[in-house]
Design an enzyme around this catalytic site. Structure first.
Site, PDB file in Angstrom:
ATOM      1  CB  ILE A   1      -0.960   0.019   1.205  1.00 44.45           C
ATOM      2  CG1 ILE A   1      -0.180  -0.128   2.519  1.00 44.45           C
ATOM      3  CG2 ILE A   1      -2.013  -1.066   1.076  1.00 44.45           C
ATOM      4  CD1 ILE A   1      -1.057  -0.026   3.759  1.00 44.45           C
ATOM      5  N   GLY A   2       2.161   1.113   0.073  1.00 40.71           N
ATOM      6  CA  GLY A   2       3.038   2.276   0.045  1.00 40.71           C
ATOM      7  C   GLY A   2       4.486   1.839  -0.046  1.00 40.71           C
TER       8      GLY A   2
ATOM      9  N   GLY B   1       8.776   3.677  -0.204  1.00 37.96           N
ATOM     10  CA  GLY B   1       9.631   4.851  -0.210  1.00 37.96           C
ATOM     11  C   GLY B   1      11.061   4.433   0.029  1.00 37.96           C
ATOM     12  CB  ALA B   2      14.109   6.457   0.628  1.00 41.75           C
TER      13      ALA B   2
ATOM     14  CB  VAL C   1       3.844   0.477   3.974  1.00 42.78           C
ATOM     15  CG1 VAL C   1       2.778   0.279   5.049  1.00 42.78           C
ATOM     16  CG2 VAL C   1       4.939   1.403   4.493  1.00 42.78           C
TER      17      VAL C   1
ATOM     18  CE  LYS D   1       9.223   2.720   7.223  1.00 43.89           C
ATOM     19  NZ  LYS D   1       9.365   4.079   7.802  1.00 43.89           N
TER      20      LYS D   1
ATOM     21  CG  ASP E   1      10.226  13.536   4.622  1.00 42.71           C
ATOM     22  OD1 ASP E   1      10.210  14.463   3.783  1.00 42.71           O
ATOM     23  OD2 ASP E   1      10.259  12.338   4.295  1.00 42.71           O
TER      24      ASP E   1
END
Length: 402
Positions: free
Chosen positions: A28-29, A31-32, A36, A51, A146
């Site tokens: 569902i997600g 990034g660096a 997730v 995660k 962030d």
């Protein structure tokens, strides 16, 4: 879920979760910091977000420790995503962090699908985000570093939650509580950060202002194609905040414009604090006149109720089928799927009533080898309701020999 302890005056939560407690499904997600996945916390049969981060590098390990500490220290703050626990997988050298599943997704995806956010919606979002950031600043003495729409999650009921604490900066023990490391997403960095000057809490406030502006106008306000990263840094450092010349009062009324301009003043000392944003008169007015249901309706417009229910139903069915087909299924875990009034009747002639009896029957059925059959699901129907505002799932299919 974490269990509470009354031994602490603050009722601290203890975090215990292992690899057997969590079953992961779709991504569902990403990034660096890692990916997730939507997951199910097996003992509670509840959705969570898992995660996964690889920690080969020392810097990555340090960042993860910072994130876990921030999450552990924020169990009571409603606008920070909740932490359930973490575990280490030695075979992959990965850490898995079990977090609250926020069913509306990230704010940037909601805005991308539903369209620019009306000011009435942003007023309530601003209050929640500001309170979460203020908690980090005032109680934990941390800078998020962030804050951006993709790191603001929002429930389908409208409540925002801040996530991704992988690069939080500890302000304690620093000179005048200022930081100097270059970490974060450049698009949301404040002028002092772009100019490589020391920065602190006010840098997060700048990011909140840019995030509100982006959601109000429906696009990132600076020109990312003008000169690449260096050109973008020069725009942020030198240009005034690019508010729209023609302002639609529904999306950018004077109160919101004033707040955005205050948050994005070049002088960090002139910006309001996160606490002051939460108490801003325009924000307070939106909290008074805008019902939470209006924010919820906007969030839900990004994903239809049918699509949302079907996605949840398909994930839960995979979890349910994995349990009942598991040859080593724990009868107690199976029993916790059912209530005292539940009944079970199978094509094989099994009959049981109540959670304990059903759990025992399913466990015996799996032990006899029924779980070795191939399951073919023919139809899945789902509707809102069921018990305690959940969903009613009706699935049909067959069990076939391999």
């Amino acid at each position: 879920p974490p269990s509470s302890s009354s031994s602490s005056p603050h009722h601290q939560l203890s975090y215990r979760v292992s690899s057997s407690d969590v079953r992961a499904f779709s991504i569902i997600g990403a990034g660096a910091g890692g990916s997730v996945r939507r997951a199910v916390h097996v003992p509670a049969h509840r959705f969570c977000a898992l995660k996964t981060a690889t920690v080969f590098e020392r810097n990555k390990r340090r960042q993860l420790v910072q994130e876990l500490k921030a999450l552990c220290d924020s169990p009571k703050e409603p606008h920070i995503v909740r932490f359930f626990g973490a575990y280490y997988a030695p075979e992959t050298n990965q850490i898995h962090v079990c977090l609250e599943y926020v069913d509306g997704g990230s704010l940037d995806r909601v805005v991308a699908r539903a369209g620019r956010a009306p000011a009435r919606v942003l007023g309530r979002v601003a209050r929640g985000v500001a309170e979460g950031v203020a908690f980090l600043h005032d109680h934990l003495r941390l800078a998020h570093r962030d804050v951006k729409p993709s790191n603001i999650l929002i429930r389908r009921t409208g409540e925002p939650k801040i996530t991704d604490f992988g690069i939080v900066g500890d302000l304690r023990g620093t000179k005048k509580e200022l930081l100097d490391s270059f970490k974060g997403t450049m698009c949301y960095m404040s002028p002092e950060r772009c100019e490589n000057r020391a920065y602190g809490r006010a840098a997060d406030v700048w990011s909140v202002g840019i995030a509100l502006l982006e959601c109000a106008v429906g696009r990132y306000p600076y020109d990312v194609g003008d000169g690449g990263p260096v050109g973008l840094m020069m725009q942020i450092a030198n240009d005034p905040t690019p508010v729209p010349e023609r302002k639609d009062p529904e999306f950018f009324p004077p109160g919101l414009e004033r707040l955005v301009l205050a948050c994005t003043r070049k002088d960090p000392e002139a910006r309001p604090t996160a606490r002051e944003i939460s108490l801003d008169p325009w924000v307070a007015e939106q909290m008074r006149v805008v019902p939470p249901s209006e924010v919820a309706a906007y969030v839900c417009s990004a994903v239809s109720e049918d699509e949302h229910l079907r996605s949840n139903a398909e994930t839960f069915l995979k979890h349910y089928h994995a349990l009942v087909d598991d040859l080593g299924a724990d009868a107690r875990t199976l029993a916790s799927l059912y209530r005292g009034s539940s009944c079970l009747t199978t094509a094989q002639g099994d009959r049981a009533r109540g959670g304990d009896a059903i759990g025992a029957a399913l466990s015996r059925r799996a032990a006899k080898g029924a779980g070795a059959l191939r399951r073919v699901t023919r139809t899945v129907d789902v509707s809102p309701g069921g018990v305690e505002g959940g969903m009613l799932i009706v699935a049909s299919g067959t069990l076939e020999s391999e």
